[in-house]
Scaffold this active site. Structure first.
Site, PDB file in Angstrom:
ATOM      1  CG  ASP A  92      -2.345  -0.404   0.850  1.00 16.86           C
ATOM      2  OD1 ASP A  92      -2.583  -0.646  -0.348  1.00 16.86           O
ATOM      3  OD2 ASP A  92      -3.184  -0.502   1.754  1.00 16.86           O
ATOM      4  CE  LYS A 145       4.761  -2.578  -3.629  1.00 14.96           C
ATOM      5  NZ  LYS A 145       4.144  -2.078  -2.404  1.00 14.96           N
ATOM      6  CB  THR A 146       0.161  -0.528  -8.395  1.00 15.29           C
ATOM      7  OG1 THR A 146       0.666  -1.782  -7.916  1.00 15.29           O
ATOM      8  CG2 THR A 146      -0.614  -0.756  -9.680  1.00 15.29           C
ATOM      9  CG  HIS A 203      -0.169  -8.852   1.440  1.00 18.24           C
ATOM     10  ND1 HIS A 203       0.111 -10.022   2.113  1.00 18.24           N
ATOM     11  CD2 HIS A 203      -1.276  -8.331   2.022  1.00 18.24           C
ATOM     12  CE1 HIS A 203      -0.806 -10.197   3.054  1.00 18.24           C
ATOM     13  NE2 HIS A 203      -1.654  -9.181   3.012  1.00 18.24           N
TER      14      HIS A 203
HETATM   15  N1  LIG Z   1      -2.620  10.316  -0.538  1.00 17.86           N
HETATM   16  C1  LIG Z   1      -1.981   9.538  -1.383  1.00 17.86           C
HETATM   17  N2  LIG Z   1      -2.375   8.270  -1.592  1.00 17.86           N
HETATM   18  C2  LIG Z   1      -1.687   7.521  -2.473  1.00 17.86           C
HETATM   19  C3  LIG Z   1      -0.555   8.011  -3.171  1.00 17.86           C
HETATM   20  N3  LIG Z   1      -0.092   7.041  -3.953  1.00 17.86           N
HETATM   21  C4  LIG Z   1      -0.884   5.979  -3.764  1.00 17.86           C
HETATM   22  N4  LIG Z   1      -1.854   6.261  -2.878  1.00 17.86           N
HETATM   23  C5  LIG Z   1      -2.949   5.368  -2.429  1.00 17.86           C
HETATM   24  O1  LIG Z   1      -2.411   4.327  -1.642  1.00 17.86           O
HETATM   25  C6  LIG Z   1      -3.163   3.123  -1.865  1.00 17.86           C
HETATM   26  C7  LIG Z   1      -2.239   2.012  -2.257  1.00 17.86           C
HETATM   27  O2  LIG Z   1      -1.650   2.288  -3.507  1.00 17.86           O
HETATM   28  P1  LIG Z   1      -1.044   1.165  -4.445  1.00 17.86           P
HETATM   29  O3  LIG Z   1      -0.416   1.867  -5.590  1.00 17.86           O
HETATM   30  O4  LIG Z   1      -2.036   0.105  -4.720  1.00 17.86           O
HETATM   31  O5  LIG Z   1       0.057   0.585  -3.464  1.00 17.86           O
HETATM   32  P2  LIG Z   1       1.044  -0.623  -3.746  1.00 17.86           P
HETATM   33  O6  LIG Z   1       2.333  -0.260  -3.092  1.00 17.86           O
HETATM   34  O7  LIG Z   1       1.072  -0.937  -5.190  1.00 17.86           O
HETATM   35  O8  LIG Z   1       0.372  -1.815  -2.949  1.00 17.86           O
HETATM   36  P3  LIG Z   1       0.705  -3.393  -3.102  1.00 17.86           P
HETATM   37  O9  LIG Z   1       1.077  -3.617  -4.505  1.00 17.86           O
HETATM   38  O10 LIG Z   1      -0.516  -4.128  -2.721  1.00 17.86           O
HETATM   39  O11 LIG Z   1       1.839  -3.656  -2.185  1.00 17.86           O
HETATM   40  C8  LIG Z   1      -4.209   3.448  -2.931  1.00 17.86           C
HETATM   41  O12 LIG Z   1      -5.419   3.731  -2.301  1.00 17.86           O
HETATM   42  C9  LIG Z   1      -3.627   4.686  -3.599  1.00 17.86           C
HETATM   43  O13 LIG Z   1      -4.619   5.519  -4.167  1.00 17.86           O
HETATM   44  C10 LIG Z   1      -0.173   9.380  -2.941  1.00 17.86           C
HETATM   45  O14 LIG Z   1       0.778   9.900  -3.499  1.00 17.86           O
HETATM   46  N5  LIG Z   1      -0.918  10.067  -2.039  1.00 17.86           N
HETATM   47 MG   LIG Z   2       0.769  -2.686  -6.144  1.00 17.70          MG
END
Ligand SMILES: Nc1nc2c(ncn2[C@@H]2O[C@H](COP(=O)(O)OP(=O)(O)OP(=O)(O)O)[C@@H](O)[C@H]2O)c(=O)[nH]1
Ligand SMILES: [Mg+2]
Length: 441
Positions: free
Chosen positions: A62, A65-66, A125
């Site tokens: 979270d 990264k994506t 995760h």
């Molecule tokens: N406020 C804020 N939220 C963000 C930002 N970047 C991502 N998010 C939020 O953080 C949450 C997780 O983002 P992801 O891009 O799915 O995170 P991840 O690291 O890919 O997660 P995993 O792949 O499951 O490990 C989502 O609800 C995004 O909208 C940002 O710059 N600011």
């Molecule tokens: Mg991701």
């Protein structure tokens, strides 16, 4: 060629076999049913005019990264250097959408002015570290994403350790979600702690570029001073800090298989990152590891990011169409190599570091005949660890924090070579890291 082009494209971008298998979805149906991102064009030649580098996003669940991966393609698309992939086309498996997390790695592609990048978006995760290891094992450098709102977390640390272990040389840090932080001191603290952590894991903490921004702002086209401009800054840092690796094109061809699928009417395709060498279409190869005898076959077609190629070289993410080989005969963790150049082994001596409880490792020691899971490149294999023959006291325990030399015996043979790094995991956590010091047999 057109058939291969259509079918390989989504799979080379997105390695989702695990999820498909879990959900009982037939990968072929998915490939033929959906043609993501205009892969219906005729194959064009793969452009090698820019140096090619393999990178990707790692870090705690979270942390963004994506979102960052999507934002990079958006920004580069504005400059005519990529096709925009939105969040949903990177995390596109039904379970990923439902849970809002990445499970399988996704392979995407973009350019800067200077280089061509293949980018693996890894899951954060803790349950999917296995997929992260496979993804990271193809990277020349990585972007570690850390949310300013949380700071470093367990998988920030574990991913850095694993990245180091699979041979990632350079890291760039993206401190994300700065839009959600009012307190400037908090950002300074996150940055300082990241530098310390990098140094702890053997990266150059003081010199590593750290970019502070918001992937979400970049993706939504808001607040360019922390959005789009920071993506530019990040890619500049990646261009400058992560060197274009010297590829071993002179050595005999070797590729670790990461994914396998079949194309009706054409045959079996194995994809992965080429470790070394150069392969021409129609070359003879051998599949080594996992099974008993090496399987001899011929590569009748080569494709890289939906583009047809005459050859596949060290560093490329390639799909190889194998003649007269059944899908079930090819397994992740096998290698495809020039005939006669590699052998599979079951036993080797290794030097290992056993992680402490604080590093996320075991709380207690283990003894002779310990049976964890070993991760080496794209392979994961059941293993048994023994004291080498010259250790008189076989009842001796191995404790967290120890550096030891042990003999490892694999359940099925793998293409092992001296100097390869591997990880040892058990019950969903990394418990040790090691190096192959001598192949026994
Ligand atoms: N406020 C804020 N939220 C963000 C930002 N970047 C991502 N998010 C939020 O953080 C949450 C997780 O983002 P992801 O891009 O799915 O995170 P991840 O690291 O890919 O997660 P995993 O792949 O499951 O490990 C989502 O609800 C995004 O909208 C940002 O710059 N600011
Ligand atoms: Mg991701």
């Amino acid at each position: 060629m057109v058939v291969l082009t259509r079918s390989l494209a989504p799979l080379l971008r997105t390695t989702r076999l695990a999820v498909r298998q879990q959900k009982g979805i037939n990968p072929i149906q998915q490939v033929f049913g959906k043609d993501a991102n205009g892969a219906r064009c005729l194959a064009t030649a793969f452009d090698r005019s820019k140096p090619h580098v393999n990178i990707g996003t790692i870090g705690h669940v979270d942390h963004g990264k994506t979102t960052l991966s999507a934002a990079i393609t958006k920004r580069q698309a504005e400059k005519g250097l990529a096709n925009f992939l939105d969040y949903g086309s990177i995390d596109k498996a039904p379970e990923e959408r439902k849970r809002g997390i990445t499970i399988a790695t996704a392979h995407i592609e973009y350019n800067t002015e200077n280089r061509h990048y293949s980018h693996v978006d890894c899951p954060g995760h803790a349950d999917y570290v296995k997929n992260m290891i496979t993804g990271a094992s193809s990277m020349d450098g990585a972007i570690i994403v850390v949310a300013a709102s949380d700071g470093q977390m367990p998988q920030t640390r574990e991913h850095l350790l694993l990245a180091r272990q699979v041979g990632v040389q350079k890291i760039v840090v993206f401190v994300n979600k700065v839009d959600a932080i009012e307190d400037k001191e908090m950002l300074e603290l996150v940055e300082m702690e990241m530098r310390e952590l990098l140094t702890t894991y053997g990266f150059e903490g003081d010199e590593t570029p750290i970019v502070l921004g918001s992937a979400l702002c970049a993706l939504d086209g808001r607040q360019p001073e922390i959005g789009a401009q920071k993506i530019d800054e990040l890619l500049k840092a990646v261009d400058e800090w992560i060197p274009t690796p010297q590829r071993d094109v002179e050595k005999p061809f070797l590729m670790f298989v990461e994914d396998v699928f079949s194309i009706p009417g054409r045959g079996t395709v194995a994809s992965g990152r080429v470790e070394r060498g150069l392969l021409k279409r129609d070359a003879e190869v051998e599949l080594v590891g996992k099974g008993e005898a090496p399987i001899k076959t011929k590569v009748t077609d080569i494709e890289i990011f939906k583009k047809s190629c005459e050859e596949s070289r060290a560093g490329d993410n390639s799909g190889l169409l194998l003649r007269s080989v059944k899908r079930e005969d090819v397994k992740r963790g096998m290698v495809i190599a020039k005939p006669g150049t590699v052998k599979a082994y079951k036993k080797f001596l290794c030097s290992m570091y056993v992680l402490t409880k604080e590093e996320g490792g075991r709380h207690t020691g283990f003894s002779d005949n310990y049976k964890p899971q070993l991760f080496l490149r794209t392979a994961d294999e059941a293993a048994a660890l023994h004291w080498p023959a010259d250790v008189p006291d076989r009842s001796k325990m191995v404790m967290p924090g120890d550096n030891v030399e042990m003999e490892c015996e694999l359940h099925s043979p793998l293409a092992i070579e001296t100097g390869q790094r591997f990880n040892i995991r058990e019950g969903g956590r990394t418990v040790a890291t090691g190096l192959v010091t001598r192949v026994i047999g």
